[in-house]
Design an enzyme around this catalytic site. Structure first.
Site, PDB file in Angstrom:
ATOM      1  CB  SER A 110       5.728  -1.760  11.942  1.00  0.00           C
ATOM      2  OG  SER A 110       5.329  -0.424  12.213  1.00  0.00           O
ATOM      3  CD  GLU A 119      -3.141  -2.363   7.396  1.00  0.00           C
ATOM      4  OE1 GLU A 119      -2.086  -2.640   6.823  1.00  0.00           O
ATOM      5  OE2 GLU A 119      -3.735  -1.281   7.229  1.00  0.00           O
ATOM      6  CD  GLU A 165      -2.592   5.498   6.891  1.00  0.00           C
ATOM      7  OE1 GLU A 165      -2.604   5.556   5.654  1.00  0.00           O
ATOM      8  OE2 GLU A 165      -1.662   4.960   7.531  1.00  0.00           O
ATOM      9  CG  ASN A 224      -1.687   1.244   1.421  1.00  0.00           C
ATOM     10  OD1 ASN A 224      -1.745   2.084   0.515  1.00  0.00           O
ATOM     11  ND2 ASN A 224      -2.305   1.403   2.587  1.00  0.00           N
ATOM     12  N   GLY A 257       2.977   2.294  10.843  1.00  0.00           N
ATOM     13  CA  GLY A 257       3.940   3.380  10.687  1.00  0.00           C
ATOM     14  C   GLY A 257       4.680   3.746  11.965  1.00  0.00           C
ATOM     15  CE  LYS A 275      -0.007   3.228   4.811  1.00  0.00           C
ATOM     16  NZ  LYS A 275       0.185   3.314   6.264  1.00  0.00           N
ATOM     17  CG  HIS A 277      -5.590   1.970   5.413  1.00  0.00           C
ATOM     18  ND1 HIS A 277      -5.107   2.884   6.321  1.00  0.00           N
ATOM     19  CD2 HIS A 277      -4.586   1.070   5.221  1.00  0.00           C
ATOM     20  CE1 HIS A 277      -3.868   2.550   6.657  1.00  0.00           C
ATOM     21  NE2 HIS A 277      -3.531   1.445   6.000  1.00  0.00           N
TER      22      HIS A 277
HETATM   23  P1  13P Z   1       3.376   0.414   7.638  1.00  0.00           P
HETATM   24  O1  13P Z   1       3.863  -0.867   7.024  1.00  0.00           O
HETATM   25  O2  13P Z   1       4.099   1.625   7.150  1.00  0.00           O
HETATM   26  O3  13P Z   1       3.316   0.323   9.139  1.00  0.00           O
HETATM   27  O4  13P Z   1       1.870   0.621   7.133  1.00  0.00           O
HETATM   28  C1  13P Z   1       0.969  -0.422   7.260  1.00  0.00           C
HETATM   29  C2  13P Z   1      -0.253  -0.077   6.511  1.00  0.00           C
HETATM   30  O5  13P Z   1      -1.001   0.802   6.903  1.00  0.00           O
HETATM   31  C3  13P Z   1      -0.520  -0.803   5.267  1.00  0.00           C
HETATM   32  O6  13P Z   1      -1.817  -0.572   4.816  1.00  0.00           O
END
Ligand code: 13P
Length: 253
Positions: free
Chosen positions: A215, A169, A99, A11, A175, A13, A97
């Protein structure tokens, strides 16, 4: 025992212009050409989808989008319809997601509409769920996830959900560099599979892929993927660099 084909999904982003995305997948195509038993997917920003699709022609890497609207067309400025993603070459779409839920007001109800619409358009939804740190600390992890799953899948039956992928997640692991331990992740994935058997059916629960995200990196991927109910990873930061992402795809080696 059911064998589920692992899916390692990137992903991206809000990273990479079209040209940067093309460069990345050009390298990735070569790097993961031998990853036959692991499925690979990348989800670039909307503006890079068609360029990436062209670059991926003839490769086994699947294309995904990061979001979509549930309506087929209309006066929804700034939104993208399911058929637009299909015509751009997408097979997958990430839905719900954290976010999107946190910063863009998505709720279980909008997630549910999107999953219905994605399936109707022939897209495989990657349905994201996860608890916050406060919810975990309060012992609410399972109840939060159960609610997200039941509301997100409302009105859908196992016959509709053959292509659904779930991504667990935990928000506190996204992150942050703070990964769930192998046991923490396995405990949740096993719980989710039991829940799917209960609310849908056992065959679907056994074949449904449940990815872990938060992560994931080359140092922890092997341990996580060795857990029996982890069927792949949804990767943010570590998916941006093709060499690093390729190491994740090759977690078995
Ligand atoms: P990270 O791997 O940067 O922690 O992000 C995970 C994520 O949100 C994937 O959709």
């Amino acid at each position: 025992m059911t064998t589920r084909r692992s899916l390692i999904a990137g992903n991206w982003k809000m990273h990479k212009t079209g040209d940067e995305a093309v460069q990345t997948v050009q390298q990735l195509k070569t790097l993961v050409a031998d990853a036959g038993d692991v499925e690979v997917m990348v989800a670039p920003p909307f503006t890079a989808l068609t360029q990436v699709a062209t670059t991926l022609a003839g490769s086994t890497i699947a294309l995904g989008a990061q979001n979509m609207h549930w309506e087929a067309k209309g006066a929804f400025t700034g939104e993208i319809a399911p058929a637009m993603l299909v015509s751009a070459g997408c097979r997958y779409v990430i839905i719900g997601h954290s976010e999107r839920r946190q910063f863009f007001g998505e709720t279980d109800a909008t997630v549910n509409r999107k999953i219905h619409a994605a399936l109707a358009a022939g897209l495989s939804p990657v349905f994201c769920i996860g608890e916050s740190e406060a919810q975990r600390d309060a012992g609410q992890t399972f109840s939060v996830l159960d609610k997200q799953v039941k509301n997100g899948l409302e009105g859908l039956f196992s016959k509709d959900l053959q292509s659904l992928v779930v991504a667990y997640e935990p928000i506190w692991a996204i992150g942050t560099g703070k990964t769930a331990t192998n046991d923490q992740a396995q405990e949740v994935h096993a719980h989710l599979r039991r829940l799917m058997a209960e609310i849908l059916d056992n065959t679907l629960a056994q074949t449904m892929r449940i990815l872990y995200g938060g992560s994931v990196n080359p140092g922890n991927v092997k341990g996580l993927m060795a857990m029996p109910d982890l069927d792949g990873a949804l990767v943010g930061g570590a998916s941006l660099d093709p060499e690093t992402f390729s190491q994740l795809v090759h977690y078995q080696g």
